[in-house]
Design an enzyme around this catalytic site. Structure first.
Site, short mmCIF file in Angstrom:
data_model
loop_
_atom_site.label_atom_id
_atom_site.label_comp_id
_atom_site.label_asym_id
_atom_site.label_seq_id
_atom_site.Cartn_x
_atom_site.Cartn_y
_atom_site.Cartn_z
CD GLN A 179 -13.10 -1.60 -1.06
OE1 GLN A 179 -12.33 -1.52 -0.12
NE2 GLN A 179 -14.31 -2.10 -0.94
CG ASP A 189 -13.51 6.16 -1.45
OD1 ASP A 189 -13.40 5.92 -0.22
OD2 ASP A 189 -12.55 6.13 -2.24
CB CYS A 211 -14.45 1.29 -0.43
SG CYS A 211 -13.81 2.94 -0.37
NE ARG A 217 -3.90 0.59 1.90
CZ ARG A 217 -5.15 0.78 2.32
NH1 ARG A 217 -5.40 1.60 3.32
NH2 ARG A 217 -6.16 0.15 1.77
CG HIS A 237 -8.33 0.16 -3.08
ND1 HIS A 237 -7.67 -1.00 -2.73
CD2 HIS A 237 -8.90 0.62 -1.92
CE1 HIS A 237 -7.81 -1.20 -1.42
NE2 HIS A 237 -8.56 -0.24 -0.93
NE ARG A 256 -10.35 -5.05 0.22
CZ ARG A 256 -9.58 -4.05 0.67
NH1 ARG A 256 -10.13 -2.99 1.22
NH2 ARG A 256 -8.27 -4.08 0.51
N1 CP Z 1 -11.28 0.22 2.12
C1 CP Z 1 -10.04 0.11 2.61
O1 CP Z 1 -9.07 -0.06 1.86
O2 CP Z 1 -9.97 0.17 3.97
P1 CP Z 1 -8.64 0.40 4.80
O3 CP Z 1 -8.07 1.76 4.40
O4 CP Z 1 -9.06 0.36 6.24
O5 CP Z 1 -7.66 -0.69 4.49
#
Ligand code: CP
Length: 301
Positions: free
Chosen positions: A130, A217, A257, A100, A127, A285
């Site tokens: 997601q 989002d 999300c 990430r 992403h 997820r």
């Molecule tokens: N939706 C998502 O990626 O959540 P986090 O940022 O908590 O990992």
């Protein structure tokens, strides 16, 4: 599939296969295939996370492996060691990587230099994990995406919106991006998206009209905190509330999300009324990412 770096790089068949695999893994959670036995996977996170970190840590364990969480700021990466050197070191020590970070190129470079199966756990561009979980949720709740219309409301040029745009282009379902001019997908990006499944609409009511899924989002993505007040002001008409939802199809599903900021992109009452779907989506997820790992292992077998 040797890596999961973006939805853009997947075919429609590959996406559908991953979603079906995720549904199957969810049904048979107690007997997950032990494809990671003896493996250690690095989780390199340069940004905060709840869902992504926990779902990968749990998923890797359920597949028989060991996750190793590494905060980017505590690594030499945070002091300027190049991604390609970090990648070459980890490539000699671990078996897979989940990253990430900010720049998509860093994930691409990591995959190249480490030679490890590498998963994009969120970059500025996409992403993908997601969206696979979101599509799994559509499969469970609506029987799939064929003939469905999805509306993404809010910052239509963010990573989640871009992954939705690629999913629409690859799978052929209609996607409406409901966003004000300042937050519509960049023309330079849209010009590279094939087909005509994506429509951009500045009027929020028109955007949700006829939709089966209304999606939002957070308005202030990680790294955009300095623009917080301005973003909230411009995006306020795109809040998901009862009044806006009266324009969507009867029985339309709301997805988010997460994390959710009640009173900003969604009201508390709408969020609570649709919590079952939204938290299924969060749980998915885990299953979607396990499906990705199983496919990566199959490709390397
Ligand atoms: N939706 C998502 O990626 O959540 P986090 O940022 O908590 O990992």
């Amino acid at each position: 599939m040797n890596h999961l770096l973006s939805i853009e790089q997947l075919t429609g068949d590959e996406i559908a296969h991953l979603v079906n695999r995720a549904v199957d893994l969810k049904k048979n959670r107690k007997s997950s295939p032990q494809v990671l036995t003896g493996q250690t996977w690095a989780l390199i996170f340069n940004k905060s996370s709840t869902r992504t970190r926990v779902s990968f840590e749990v998923g890797i364990r359920e597949l028989g492996g060991s996750p190793m969480f590494l905060s980017g700021s505590e690594m030499q990466l945070g002091r300027g060691e190049p991604v390609k050197d970090t990648a070459r070191v980890l490539g000699r020590m671990v078996d897979g990587a989940v990253i990430r970070t900010y720049a998509q190129q860093d994930v691409v470079d990591f995959a190249h230099y480490s030679k490890l199966p590498t998963i994009n756990a969120l970059t500025d561009d996409e992403h993908p994990c997601q969206i696979l979980a979101d599509l799994q949720t559509m499969q469970e709740r609506l029987g799939g995406w064929k003939g469905k219309r999805v509306c993404f409301l809010g910052d239509g040029d963010c990573n989640v919106a871009r992954s939705w745009i690629w999913a629409s282009a690859r799978l052929g379902f209609e996607l409406v991006i409901g966003a004000p001019k300042a937050f519509q997908p960049a023309e330079s990006f849209m010009s590279g998206v094939p087909g005509n499944t994506v429509r951009v609409e500045a009027d929020a009511a028109k955007a949700v009209s006829g939709c089966d899924v209304v999606y939002t989002d957070v308005w202030v993505s990680m790294g955009k905190e300095a623009e917080s007040a301005e973003r909230i002001d411009i995006l306020r008409p795109y809040q998901i509330n009862e009044q806006l939802m009266s324009h969507a199809n009867n029985g339309a599903v709301i997805m988010h999300c997460l994390p959710a900021y009640r009173g900003k992109e969604i009201t508390d009452s709408v969020m609570e009324a649709h919590a079952d779907v939204i938290f299924d989506e969060a749980e998915n997820r885990l299953h979607a990412q396990k499906a990705v790992i199983v496919e990566l292992m199959r490709a390397r077998a």
